[in-house]
Every structure is written in structure tokens, then in C-alpha cells.
Design a protein around this motif. Structure first.
Motif, PDB file in Angstrom:
ATOM      1  N   LEU A 165     -52.593   9.646 -80.178  1.00 44.00           N
ATOM      2  CA  LEU A 165     -52.478  10.967 -80.799  1.00 44.00           C
ATOM      3  C   LEU A 165     -51.512  10.928 -81.975  1.00 44.00           C
ATOM      4  O   LEU A 165     -51.778  11.519 -83.036  1.00 44.00           O
ATOM      5  N   ILE A 166     -50.402  10.219 -81.815  1.00 45.60           N
ATOM      6  CA  ILE A 166     -49.433  10.109 -82.909  1.00 45.60           C
ATOM      7  C   ILE A 166     -50.052   9.380 -84.097  1.00 45.60           C
ATOM      8  O   ILE A 166     -49.826   9.754 -85.272  1.00 45.60           O
ATOM      9  N   LEU A 179     -48.038   6.296 -65.787  1.00 46.52           N
ATOM     10  CA  LEU A 179     -47.163   6.675 -66.896  1.00 46.52           C
ATOM     11  C   LEU A 179     -47.412   5.803 -68.118  1.00 46.52           C
ATOM     12  O   LEU A 179     -47.361   6.273 -69.253  1.00 46.52           O
ATOM     13  N   ILE A 180     -47.689   4.523 -67.906  1.00 47.91           N
ATOM     14  CA  ILE A 180     -47.999   3.620 -69.018  1.00 47.91           C
ATOM     15  C   ILE A 180     -49.268   4.077 -69.724  1.00 47.91           C
ATOM     16  O   ILE A 180     -49.339   4.111 -70.964  1.00 47.91           O
ATOM     17  N   LEU A 181     -50.275   4.477 -68.965  1.00 48.17           N
ATOM     18  CA  LEU A 181     -51.520   4.976 -69.553  1.00 48.17           C
ATOM     19  C   LEU A 181     -51.280   6.263 -70.339  1.00 48.17           C
ATOM     20  O   LEU A 181     -51.802   6.430 -71.450  1.00 48.17           O
ATOM     21  N   ALA A 182     -50.485   7.163 -69.782  1.00 51.92           N
ATOM     22  CA  ALA A 182     -50.199   8.423 -70.478  1.00 51.92           C
ATOM     23  C   ALA A 182     -49.463   8.174 -71.790  1.00 51.92           C
ATOM     24  O   ALA A 182     -49.746   8.816 -72.815  1.00 51.92           O
ATOM     25  N   MET A 183     -48.516   7.244 -71.797  1.00 54.21           N
ATOM     26  CA  MET A 183     -47.793   6.920 -73.020  1.00 54.21           C
ATOM     27  C   MET A 183     -48.720   6.296 -74.055  1.00 54.21           C
ATOM     28  O   MET A 183     -48.600   6.546 -75.265  1.00 54.21           O
ATOM     29  N   GLY A 218     -41.947   2.773 -77.659  1.00 58.54           N
ATOM     30  CA  GLY A 218     -43.014   2.724 -78.647  1.00 58.54           C
ATOM     31  C   GLY A 218     -43.468   4.110 -79.069  1.00 58.54           C
ATOM     32  O   GLY A 218     -43.741   4.353 -80.253  1.00 58.54           O
ATOM     33  N   VAL A 219     -43.571   5.027 -78.123  1.00 58.82           N
ATOM     34  CA  VAL A 219     -43.922   6.412 -78.471  1.00 58.82           C
ATOM     35  C   VAL A 219     -42.853   7.016 -79.376  1.00 58.82           C
ATOM     36  O   VAL A 219     -43.165   7.682 -80.371  1.00 58.82           O
ATOM     37  N   ALA A 220     -41.589   6.773 -79.052  1.00 57.31           N
ATOM     38  CA  ALA A 220     -40.507   7.283 -79.906  1.00 57.31           C
ATOM     39  C   ALA A 220     -40.553   6.648 -81.287  1.00 57.31           C
ATOM     40  O   ALA A 220     -40.350   7.333 -82.312  1.00 57.31           O
ATOM     41  N   GLY A 221     -40.839   5.333 -81.352  1.00 55.89           N
ATOM     42  CA  GLY A 221     -40.940   4.678 -82.653  1.00 55.89           C
ATOM     43  C   GLY A 221     -42.116   5.178 -83.470  1.00 55.89           C
ATOM     44  O   GLY A 221     -42.002   5.372 -84.692  1.00 55.89           O
ATOM     45  N   GLY A 222     -43.268   5.392 -82.825  1.00 56.01           N
ATOM     46  CA  GLY A 222     -44.414   5.938 -83.545  1.00 56.01           C
ATOM     47  C   GLY A 222     -44.150   7.341 -84.048  1.00 56.01           C
ATOM     48  O   GLY A 222     -44.496   7.684 -85.192  1.00 56.01           O
ATOM     49  N   PHE A 223     -43.530   8.167 -83.210  1.00 50.74           N
ATOM     50  CA  PHE A 223     -43.181   9.525 -83.637  1.00 50.74           C
ATOM     51  C   PHE A 223     -42.191   9.487 -84.797  1.00 50.74           C
ATOM     52  O   PHE A 223     -42.307  10.269 -85.751  1.00 50.74           O
ATOM     53  N   ALA A 224     -41.207   8.586 -84.733  1.00 51.67           N
ATOM     54  CA  ALA A 224     -40.225   8.484 -85.818  1.00 51.67           C
ATOM     55  C   ALA A 224     -40.882   8.046 -87.123  1.00 51.67           C
ATOM     56  O   ALA A 224     -40.516   8.513 -88.207  1.00 51.67           O
ATOM     57  N   THR A 225     -41.886   7.151 -87.039  1.00 54.86           N
ATOM     58  CA  THR A 225     -42.587   6.704 -88.247  1.00 54.86           C
ATOM     59  C   THR A 225     -43.323   7.860 -88.911  1.00 54.86           C
ATOM     60  O   THR A 225     -43.229   8.062 -90.134  1.00 54.86           O
ATOM     61  N   VAL A 243     -52.341   9.611 -89.794  1.00 55.46           N
ATOM     62  CA  VAL A 243     -53.413   9.535 -90.789  1.00 55.46           C
ATOM     63  C   VAL A 243     -53.526  10.852 -91.552  1.00 55.46           C
ATOM     64  O   VAL A 243     -53.720  10.871 -92.778  1.00 55.46           O
ATOM     65  N   ILE A 244     -53.375  11.968 -90.849  1.00 53.87           N
ATOM     66  CA  ILE A 244     -53.440  13.273 -91.515  1.00 53.87           C
ATOM     67  C   ILE A 244     -52.272  13.442 -92.491  1.00 53.87           C
ATOM     68  O   ILE A 244     -52.447  13.914 -93.620  1.00 53.87           O
ATOM     69  N   VAL A 245     -51.077  13.028 -92.065  1.00 57.01           N
ATOM     70  CA  VAL A 245     -49.909  13.117 -92.944  1.00 57.01           C
ATOM     71  C   VAL A 245     -50.097  12.254 -94.188  1.00 57.01           C
ATOM     72  O   VAL A 245     -49.777  12.667 -95.310  1.00 57.01           O
ATOM     73  N   ALA A 246     -50.633  11.034 -94.021  1.00 57.60           N
ATOM     74  CA  ALA A 246     -50.876  10.160 -95.166  1.00 57.60           C
ATOM     75  C   ALA A 246     -51.911  10.771 -96.112  1.00 57.60           C
ATOM     76  O   ALA A 246     -51.794  10.645 -97.340  1.00 57.60           O
ATOM     77  N   ALA A 247     -52.929  11.438 -95.568  1.00 59.21           N
ATOM     78  CA  ALA A 247     -53.935  12.075 -96.410  1.00 59.21           C
ATOM     79  C   ALA A 247     -53.318  13.198 -97.240  1.00 59.21           C
ATOM     80  O   ALA A 247     -53.591  13.327 -98.445  1.00 59.21           O
TER      81      ALA A 247
END
Length: 494
Positions: free
Chosen positions: A254-255, A244-248, A155-162, A260-264
Motif C-alpha cells: 500500500l505504501i 503479523l509478517i503478512l500484514a506488514m 521496513g514499513v517505517a522505512g517505506g513510509f519515511a521514503t 507512485v501517486i506522489v511521484a506522479a
């Protein structure tokens, strides 16, 4: 605003899941998930610990597969998921969108949200396929904590890729080369930072913690690696995965904030460049399709009582090949593989089976309605109907390409393979062109192919004739062919 935001997300999801490349991505995803969980006697492994092949359990095998999957998600989804600004320019709708009451920032945030949902739906589907593959390989289902940890990693990789896809579109615009460079540079940086422990976006740190042996993990390798003769015993997690689940989860938040900043920023650039979109607009796809002389069939006179079936089939075949170059490549590749004695016949058949997916799922609902109306005025389709005629052309092309592989099979196995090719063609023609349910058709067909391809030890389950000769499989395949053909024959005249 909430209603407009939700409507934009739903509209974007429909657009993304009806794209022509969806079928190819699904097929690649299914094949990839099967490769990410190799059997014990495979010549490769996806993880090497201190130069040794790990002996894994269901939980550890799922984690290793998820790490490789997360590294592949970043470039693939980074190039696929964007904010749709280039699409708006190509379809002459950017100026129209800029005039709607909803602010551009809300629209682009909704599109970014739709991209994230698309990535997470794909990830959930991939994890389910991986879990089923692990079940068949190890005889046990992965635990709940292992599934949750793997979902967080991918999920972190997918969010970063998005977010990466949106940022690459922001920097590169319509220049594809720049977008590719941005995505692969960010992908390389993510791997380097994960390996050097600066920032972990692919789950490398989680994998090392779960191994629990820092000395062995220093020479950790992942990917598709040649299997070693020595074995490293890694059948259980060394620590609890909860921290580790909490850290992810915090990384995901954060991603999302960065997105949101990129969309703005993208919304500001869209407003500033509104006056420049007219010259770069491309003609709509439907206009090009209608003007294509090989597609827009001529309406012949009703006095032609005996249509030329071969000529009609050639018209359909020409239309199919013009629709997708990958379809023709799949047929040629399948034909070539069938001619090589060392290549199993099932491999050639799997390559040929990609042809109807690529061709039929690339048809939009509007195009299907137009072509259906044109075909009903064509005498060549009147005798058995436009649906059965198109499916017959598909079957003919696939059988011709499969001839070298079929000639190497036993008669019962060859008959099973031909029946399966026919059933797939009838089913996809029914769902993609007549019922307007391409996702349903593709999902069911891919699932059936996956089950048959991933269970080579069960002759009765080999409904596609890939590996075995079974009278029971032939009976089932022939029954499915007759059933789908009968349903298609009934639906095509509605």
C-alpha cells in the motif's frame, strides 16, 4: 524504458551513498544500535511494561529495539530522502533533465525507488548490528522469525519515511521549515494512530500481540526510559509472528502504491515549474571550492628549498575546519570532555574520532583529484607527500584535542590511543582521497571502533585505548599504523 529506469536508480544510489552526511548517519546508527540493546545492569531500558523493566531474551530484545528504531526512522529518513527536485534546481540541471527522452514520472519514480532501496539497505545494516549486539548481550542469536518480523516492522517505517520525504518536498519545495513541519506532524500522527490502534506504521500492535498480556500492555512505554527495580518476565513471543509478517507486507504494498501517486504529482509540478528554476539556482560546489582562497593553495616558487611545515599544516587545518563545522565541534567537545574527571577517557576519545570521518568523507572524487594535483605542485608536500602531510595534520589536531584525556591515561594506554588515532587518519586518507573508496574506508573504520567500544571487558581487543592499558593492544595498533602509513606512502605517488 527498463534500462533507463535501472540506470536512474543506480545513479541515484551512488549520489545518496556519497553524500557528505553519510558518515555522520553511519556513526549515529552504530551508536544508536548499541544503545537500543542495554545490558541487564543498565540504568535505562527501551521498553517499560506496566511500569516494570522487562527481562528479555534475544528475540524479545530485538523486537523491542526494532520498535524504537522504527519510530526514529520516520523523522530521520523523512527529512533525508526526497525526490531530488531541489537538488536539480541548485545544480542547474532541471532544464536539462526535462529535455531527456525519458518521461519525468519515470525519473521521479526511479528516484523514489532509489530512496526506498537506500532505506532498506540501512535497515538491513541496522538489524545486523542489532543482532550482533543482542548476541553479545544475551549469548544467543535471534531466531529467523524474529529477524523477519523486525525487518517487516522497520521496513514499513522505512517505506513510509521514503514516501513522506517525497511528499514533504512536494508540499514544502525549497522551504525547509515547511518540510520539517510536515515530517514531524506526520511522525506525531503515526505514533498517535499506532497507540490508538487506528493504523500501525511503527509496529506497536505487533509488540502488544507478542507480549500477550493486554492488561500489562495498557501502560506500555517505549523509548529511553529509566529502568525500574521491578522486573516483568518477557522471554518468549506469546503468539506466532507469521500473521503479523503478512500484514506488514500488505502495508508495504500500500505504501508503494501511495509513493507512485506522489511521484506522479511531483512530475506534473516539475513540468509546470520548469520556467521558474533559473532564478533560484545556486552555484555548483566545485566552483565555490576552487574560488575559496583558503583551499586553493598558492603555487610557490621551487626556489623555496625549505618549506614551512607549520604554515602548511595551518593551511590544511583551515581547509578542514572550513569544510565541516561538525569537525571543529567534535574536537572542542572531546577536549572539554577530557577535562572532566568524572567522564571516562574513552568517551572523549570516541568524540574526537568523529573528526576524521566528518572531514575526509566529505570530499568528492573530482575535488580529491583537483586538490591532489594542486598539492603536488606545493613544495610543502614534496618531502613526505601530500597524503602523509594531510594525515599528519589530522593526527596533530586530534592529539591536541585529546591531550586532557591522554594525560589521565596510563602510558601504554595513551600510546595505544595515539597509534589508533594515527591508523584511522592514515586509513581514511587512503580510502577517501586516494583510492576513491569512502564507503569501504568508513565501514571498516566504524566496524573496528564499534567492536572496541562495545567490548570494554576485553583489554586485548581495546585497540583504540578506550578503556584498558594492554601491551598486546598497543602492538596491534602500532602495527596497523605502520601498515596503513606504508600503503599510503606508496599510493600517494602513483
Amino acid at each position: 524504458m527498463a534500462g533507463a529506469f535501472r540506470a536512474t536508480v543506480i545513479a541515484e544510489l551512488r549520489l545518496r551513498f556519497r553524500t557528505s552526511g553519510l558518515v555522520v548517519r553511519l556513526a549515529v546508527l552504530v551508536i544508536l544500535c548499541a544503545l537500543l540493546v542495554p545490558p541487564d545492569n543498565a540504568s535505562y531500558t527501551v521498553l517499560s511494561i506496566d511500569g516494570m523493566r522487562p527481562a528479555m531474551s534475544a528475540d524479545t530484545a530485538l523486537l523491542a529495539a526494532s520498535l524504537v528504531l522504527s519510530t526514529l526512522i520516520i523523522p530521520v529518513y523523512g527529512l533525508w530522502l526526497d525526490l531530488g527536485r531541489n537538488r536539480d534546481a541548485a545544480r542547474d540541471v532541471r532544464e536539462l533533465i526535462l529535455t531527456v527522452p525519458q518521461r519525468m514520472m519515470y525519473i521521479l519514480n526511479a528516484r523514489l525507488c532509489a530512496g526506498g532501496i537506500t532505506a532498506f539497505i540501512s535497515i538491513i545494516g541496522a538489524l545486523l548490528i542489532l543482532a550482533v549486539t543482542v548476541l553479545t548481550r544475551y549469548g544467543s542469536w535471534p531466531g529467523g522469525q524474529a529477524l523477519l518480523l523486525c525487518f517487516c516492522i522497520t521496513g514499513v517505517a522505512g517505506g513510509f519515511a521514503t514516501v513522506l520525504g517525497a511528499g514533504a518536498e512536494l508540499l514544502g519545495g525549497r522551504r525547509t521549515a515547511i518540510r520539517v513541519i510536515v515530517v514531524f506532524a506526520a511522525w506525531s500522527a503515526a505514533i498517535v494512530m499506532a497507540v490508538t490502534r487506528l493504523a500501525d506504521l511503527i509496529g506497536f500492535k505487533a509488540l502488544i500481540a507478542m507480549i500477550g498480556n493486554p492488561a500489562a500492555a495498557r501502560s506500555l512505554s517505549f523509548g529511553f526510559i529509566r529502568a525500574s527495580d521491578t522486573v516483568y518476565d518477557w522471554r518468549r513471543f506469546a503468539v506466532s509472528p507469521r500473521p503479523l509478517i503478512l500484514a506488514m507486507g500488505l502495508r508495504l504494498l500500500l505504501i508503494a502504491a501511495v509513493g507512485v501517486i506522489v511521484a506522479a504529482l511531483a512530475s506534473l509540478m516539475s513540468v509546470k515549474s520548469a520556467c521558474d528554476v533559473g532564478g533560484a539556482a545556486a552555484s555548483p560546489r566545485m566552483r565555490a571550492w576552487v574560488e575559496d582562497p583558503s583551499v586553493n593553495l598558492q603555487v610557490r616558487s621551487a626556489a623555496e628549498s625549505r618549506p614551512k611545515a607549520i604554515a602548511s599544516g595551518m593551511v590544511i587545518a583551515r581547509r578542514m575546519f572550513r569544510r565541516s563545522r561538525f569537525g571543529g565541534i567534535a574536537l572542542l567537545a572531546g577536549f572539554a570532555l577530557g577535562c572532566v574527571p568524572s567522564v571516562p577517557q574513552g568517551v572523549a576519545m570516541l568524540v574526537i574520532l568523529a573528526f576524521p570521518f566528518v572531514v575526509l568523507a566529505n570530499i568528492s572524487a573530482a575535488e580529491a583529484r583537483v586538490v591532489s594535483s594542486l598539492e603536488r605542485t606545493e613544495p610543502a608536500f614534496l618531502r613526505i607527500g601530500n597524503g602523509l602531510t594531510t594525515a599528519a595534520a589530522l593526527i596533530g589536531l586530534m592529539v591536541v584535542a585529546a591531550l586532557p584525556a591522554l594525560l589521565r591515561m596510563a602510558p601504554v594506554q595513551a600510546a595505544t590511543a595515539v597509534a589508533a588515532l594515527s591508523a584511522v587518519a592514515f586509513w581514511l586518507e587512503l580510502c577517501c582521497r586516494h583510492l576513491d573508496r569512502p564507503i569501504l574506508g568508513v565501514a571498516v573504520a566504524l566496524l573496528a571502533i564499534y567492536v572496541a567500544a562495545s567490548n570494554p571487558s576485553l583489554p586485548a581487543a581495546d585497540l583504540f585505548g578506550l578503556w584498558h592499558s594492554s601491551a598486546a593492544a598497543l602492538a596491534v595498533s602500532a602495527s596497523l599504523t605502520g601498515l596503513t602509513a606504508a600503503v599510503l606512502a606508496k599510493v600517494q605517488w602513483r
